[in-house]
Structures are given as C-alpha cells and as structure tokens.
Design a protein around this motif. Structure first.
Motif, PDB file in Angstrom:
ATOM      1  N   ASN A 213       0.796  -1.296  -0.138  1.00 28.82           N
ATOM      2  CA  ASN A 213      -0.058   0.078  -0.074  1.00 28.82           C
ATOM      3  C   ASN A 213       0.840   1.365   0.088  1.00 28.82           C
ATOM      4  O   ASN A 213       0.368   2.442  -0.205  1.00 28.82           O
ATOM      5  CB  ASN A 213      -0.846  -0.171   1.211  1.00 28.82           C
ATOM      6  CG  ASN A 213      -2.172  -0.980   0.829  1.00 28.82           C
ATOM      7  OD1 ASN A 213      -2.487  -0.980  -0.247  1.00 28.82           O
ATOM      8  ND2 ASN A 213      -2.719  -1.681   1.934  1.00 28.82           N
ATOM      9  N   ILE A 214       2.198   1.313   0.183  1.00 28.14           N
ATOM     10  CA  ILE A 214       3.028   2.551   0.096  1.00 28.14           C
ATOM     11  C   ILE A 214       3.619   2.603  -1.137  1.00 28.14           C
ATOM     12  O   ILE A 214       4.149   3.756  -1.489  1.00 28.14           O
ATOM     13  CB  ILE A 214       4.204   2.441   1.114  1.00 28.14           C
ATOM     14  CG1 ILE A 214       5.039   1.183   0.793  1.00 28.14           C
ATOM     15  CG2 ILE A 214       3.556   2.287   2.574  1.00 28.14           C
ATOM     16  CD1 ILE A 214       6.505   1.140   1.636  1.00 28.14           C
ATOM     17  N   ASP A 215       3.176   1.710  -2.321  1.00 26.52           N
ATOM     18  CA  ASP A 215       3.757   1.907  -3.639  1.00 26.52           C
ATOM     19  C   ASP A 215       3.089   3.174  -4.327  1.00 26.52           C
ATOM     20  O   ASP A 215       1.729   3.501  -4.228  1.00 26.52           O
ATOM     21  CB  ASP A 215       3.162   0.529  -4.674  1.00 26.52           C
ATOM     22  CG  ASP A 215       3.943  -0.561  -4.029  1.00 26.52           C
ATOM     23  OD1 ASP A 215       5.055  -0.318  -3.285  1.00 26.52           O
ATOM     24  OD2 ASP A 215       3.580  -1.873  -4.357  1.00 26.52           O
ATOM     25  N   LYS A 216       3.914   3.905  -4.906  1.00 21.57           N
ATOM     26  CA  LYS A 216       3.478   5.199  -5.551  1.00 21.57           C
ATOM     27  C   LYS A 216       2.585   4.960  -6.689  1.00 21.57           C
ATOM     28  O   LYS A 216       1.721   5.810  -6.725  1.00 21.57           O
ATOM     29  CB  LYS A 216       4.876   5.696  -6.195  1.00 21.57           C
ATOM     30  CG  LYS A 216       5.578   6.215  -5.201  1.00 21.57           C
ATOM     31  CD  LYS A 216       6.927   7.016  -5.728  1.00 21.57           C
ATOM     32  CE  LYS A 216       7.788   7.266  -4.797  1.00 21.57           C
ATOM     33  NZ  LYS A 216       9.128   8.026  -5.356  1.00 21.57           N
TER      34      LYS A 216
ATOM     35  N   TYR B  60      -7.861   9.503  -7.150  1.00 26.90           N
ATOM     36  CA  TYR B  60      -8.134   8.303  -6.836  1.00 26.90           C
ATOM     37  C   TYR B  60      -6.953   7.487  -6.334  1.00 26.90           C
ATOM     38  O   TYR B  60      -5.773   7.697  -6.591  1.00 26.90           O
ATOM     39  CB  TYR B  60      -8.880   7.609  -8.047  1.00 26.90           C
ATOM     40  CG  TYR B  60      -9.868   8.151  -8.679  1.00 26.90           C
ATOM     41  CD1 TYR B  60     -11.223   7.754  -8.407  1.00 26.90           C
ATOM     42  CD2 TYR B  60      -9.607   9.062  -9.878  1.00 26.90           C
ATOM     43  CE1 TYR B  60     -12.198   8.095  -8.694  1.00 26.90           C
ATOM     44  CE2 TYR B  60     -10.699   9.554 -10.347  1.00 26.90           C
ATOM     45  CZ  TYR B  60     -11.922   9.364  -9.987  1.00 26.90           C
ATOM     46  OH  TYR B  60     -13.117   9.839 -10.439  1.00 26.90           O
ATOM     47  N   LYS B  61      -7.411   6.432  -5.356  1.00 27.96           N
ATOM     48  CA  LYS B  61      -6.327   5.737  -4.800  1.00 27.96           C
ATOM     49  C   LYS B  61      -6.806   4.088  -4.659  1.00 27.96           C
ATOM     50  O   LYS B  61      -7.919   3.965  -4.543  1.00 27.96           O
ATOM     51  CB  LYS B  61      -5.774   5.999  -3.547  1.00 27.96           C
ATOM     52  CG  LYS B  61      -4.637   5.268  -3.074  1.00 27.96           C
ATOM     53  CD  LYS B  61      -4.304   5.811  -1.622  1.00 27.96           C
ATOM     54  CE  LYS B  61      -2.999   4.835  -1.207  1.00 27.96           C
ATOM     55  NZ  LYS B  61      -2.896   4.899   0.321  1.00 27.96           N
TER      56      LYS B  61
ATOM     57  N   ILE C  33      -1.006  -3.101  -9.731  1.00 30.09           N
ATOM     58  CA  ILE C  33      -2.100  -2.432 -10.856  1.00 30.09           C
ATOM     59  C   ILE C  33      -1.476  -1.490 -11.879  1.00 30.09           C
ATOM     60  O   ILE C  33      -0.239  -1.131 -11.546  1.00 30.09           O
ATOM     61  CB  ILE C  33      -3.219  -1.738  -9.872  1.00 30.09           C
ATOM     62  CG1 ILE C  33      -2.590  -0.855  -8.968  1.00 30.09           C
ATOM     63  CG2 ILE C  33      -3.846  -2.935  -9.049  1.00 30.09           C
ATOM     64  CD1 ILE C  33      -3.061   0.845  -9.667  1.00 30.09           C
ATOM     65  N   ILE C  34      -2.518  -1.064 -12.674  1.00 31.88           N
ATOM     66  CA  ILE C  34      -1.592   0.038 -13.716  1.00 31.88           C
ATOM     67  C   ILE C  34      -2.776   0.856 -14.011  1.00 31.88           C
ATOM     68  O   ILE C  34      -3.887   0.585 -14.453  1.00 31.88           O
ATOM     69  CB  ILE C  34      -1.055  -0.736 -14.836  1.00 31.88           C
ATOM     70  CG1 ILE C  34      -0.210   0.297 -15.385  1.00 31.88           C
ATOM     71  CG2 ILE C  34      -2.078  -1.381 -15.660  1.00 31.88           C
ATOM     72  CD1 ILE C  34       0.756  -0.118 -16.368  1.00 31.88           C
ATOM     73  N   TRP C  35      -2.595   2.358 -14.220  1.00 35.51           N
ATOM     74  CA  TRP C  35      -3.597   3.212 -14.511  1.00 35.51           C
ATOM     75  C   TRP C  35      -3.509   3.413 -16.255  1.00 35.51           C
ATOM     76  O   TRP C  35      -2.298   3.275 -16.587  1.00 35.51           O
ATOM     77  CB  TRP C  35      -3.172   4.376 -13.981  1.00 35.51           C
ATOM     78  CG  TRP C  35      -3.532   4.483 -12.497  1.00 35.51           C
ATOM     79  CD1 TRP C  35      -2.313   4.120 -11.315  1.00 35.51           C
ATOM     80  CD2 TRP C  35      -4.721   4.745 -11.609  1.00 35.51           C
ATOM     81  NE1 TRP C  35      -2.824   3.929 -10.407  1.00 35.51           N
ATOM     82  CE2 TRP C  35      -4.207   4.482 -10.240  1.00 35.51           C
ATOM     83  CE3 TRP C  35      -5.816   5.179 -11.979  1.00 35.51           C
ATOM     84  CZ2 TRP C  35      -4.946   4.687  -9.332  1.00 35.51           C
ATOM     85  CZ3 TRP C  35      -6.638   5.376 -10.825  1.00 35.51           C
ATOM     86  CH2 TRP C  35      -6.128   5.083  -9.516  1.00 35.51           C
ATOM     87  N   ASN C  36      -4.528   3.804 -16.847  1.00 30.45           N
ATOM     88  CA  ASN C  36      -4.177   4.177 -18.187  1.00 30.45           C
ATOM     89  C   ASN C  36      -3.842   5.524 -18.339  1.00 30.45           C
ATOM     90  O   ASN C  36      -3.668   6.264 -17.110  1.00 30.45           O
ATOM     91  CB  ASN C  36      -5.537   3.903 -19.226  1.00 30.45           C
ATOM     92  CG  ASN C  36      -6.568   4.813 -18.879  1.00 30.45           C
ATOM     93  OD1 ASN C  36      -6.622   5.673 -18.006  1.00 30.45           O
ATOM     94  ND2 ASN C  36      -7.408   4.915 -19.643  1.00 30.45           N
ATOM     95  N   GLU C  37      -3.428   6.121 -19.531  1.00 36.30           N
ATOM     96  CA  GLU C  37      -2.761   7.367 -19.765  1.00 36.30           C
ATOM     97  C   GLU C  37      -3.598   8.575 -19.341  1.00 36.30           C
ATOM     98  O   GLU C  37      -3.352   9.633 -19.006  1.00 36.30           O
ATOM     99  CB  GLU C  37      -2.154   7.647 -21.015  1.00 36.30           C
ATOM    100  CG  GLU C  37      -2.955   7.773 -22.225  1.00 36.30           C
ATOM    101  CD  GLU C  37      -3.735   6.501 -22.752  1.00 36.30           C
ATOM    102  OE1 GLU C  37      -4.642   6.606 -23.605  1.00 36.30           O
ATOM    103  OE2 GLU C  37      -3.519   5.500 -21.863  1.00 36.30           O
ATOM    104  N   THR C  38      -4.975   8.295 -19.209  1.00 38.32           N
ATOM    105  CA  THR C  38      -5.907   9.384 -19.187  1.00 38.32           C
ATOM    106  C   THR C  38      -6.594   9.379 -17.774  1.00 38.32           C
ATOM    107  O   THR C  38      -7.436  10.241 -17.509  1.00 38.32           O
ATOM    108  CB  THR C  38      -7.316   9.185 -20.202  1.00 38.32           C
ATOM    109  OG1 THR C  38      -7.835   7.958 -20.005  1.00 38.32           O
ATOM    110  CG2 THR C  38      -6.629   9.494 -21.532  1.00 38.32           C
ATOM    111  N   ASN C  39      -5.903   8.433 -16.805  1.00 35.85           N
ATOM    112  CA  ASN C  39      -6.507   8.446 -15.470  1.00 35.85           C
ATOM    113  C   ASN C  39      -8.054   7.876 -15.500  1.00 35.85           C
ATOM    114  O   ASN C  39      -8.487   8.071 -14.486  1.00 35.85           O
ATOM    115  CB  ASN C  39      -6.301   9.651 -14.574  1.00 35.85           C
ATOM    116  CG  ASN C  39      -4.803  10.160 -14.298  1.00 35.85           C
ATOM    117  OD1 ASN C  39      -4.268   9.613 -13.900  1.00 35.85           O
ATOM    118  ND2 ASN C  39      -4.685  11.400 -14.938  1.00 35.85           N
TER     119      ASN C  39
END
Length: 145
Positions: A13-16, A25-26, A64-70
């Motif tokens: 949970n400390i990962d950026k 969002y988190k 996990i991974i976010w897309n480029e547009t959040n």
C-alpha cells in the motif's frame, strides 16, 4: 523471483503507483497473502476517492496499472483455481469489468488506449501480453456502490 519492484510477489500500500497520476483516486489493499508457498500475493482491494471506499474484489493481485488518461485501472483478479483474470475499473462509469480469459500470473507494464501490455508468468515460461479490452470476451460488468 522477479527483482523489478513492484511485481506480483512484492507490492504494498505504500507503492506510488497506487495513487492515480492526477491524485484524485487511490487503490488500497487489505491484508496481502501468498496464494501458495512462494507464490504471488493477493488480497482484498478497494478504490478510494472523495472520502469513499469501494470494495473492488476479495482476491486481487498486483501490481495495478492506470491508463494514460486516469479513467481506467487494470488489476489482476485471482480465481479459485489460482489463475488470474483481468479486471478493468472504469472511473467515469464506476464499473468493474472482468474478462473471461485466464492467465497464470499477470504483470502489467503499460496501459495505452484500450490495450494492456506486459507479461504472463514473468518468471517461468513467460509469454508477452497484449490484451485489447475492446475485443476480449467479457465475463461480468458490475456497478460499484
């Protein structure tokens, strides 16, 4: 084991990368456990925003991974058979879509447009992942509450 951090065996949970690039969002995990001795880890997963905490799944993997547009998040979901499926959280519609195709161990490295890139089984018989969410078979779509 994969020495890159974070990886399916080592994330927290400390990962950026758990905070969206726009800071709105988190993703937060509950207690993380190995799915078997020496195996990757998983646990409950939540979406946090605007003082809300929505449960995404009981048995998520990472990272996990976010897309480029959040607007979307990709996360691995563990099955009862200890395989993984891809789940996409759509932040615009507040839905989570789980796809039918199963994988061994997912490790994402890019989420561009509607395509996920990475590896399946990063330490044993690795295969390259290119997953087009517009073309893959959907198993479920759930509204987040």
């Amino acid at each position: 084991m994969n020495n890159e951090y974070p990886n399916p065996w080592n994330f927290s949970n400390i990962d950026k990368n758990l905070l969206s690039p726009n800071g709105k969002y988190k993703i937060e995990f509950g207690e993380l456990y190995e799915i078997a001795m020496g195996a990757p880890i998983g646990g409950e997963c939540y979406l946090i925003y605007d003082d809300k905490k929505l449960k995404l799944n009981d048995w998520c993997g990472g990272p996990i991974i976010w897309n480029e547009t959040n607007e979307k998040i990709a996360l691995p979901i563990w099955t009862k058979q200890r395989n993984q499926k891809i789940a996409i959280v759509d932040l615009t519609n507040l839905t989570i879509t789980t796809f039918r195709k199963e994988f061994r161990v997912l490790h994402f490295n890019k989420f561009l447009d509607n395509n996920l890139f990475g590896n399946d089984s990063p330490i044993y018989m690795t295969t390259t992942l290119k997953f087009d969410i517009d073309k893959e078979e959907i198993e479920t779509i759930k509204q987040l509450k």
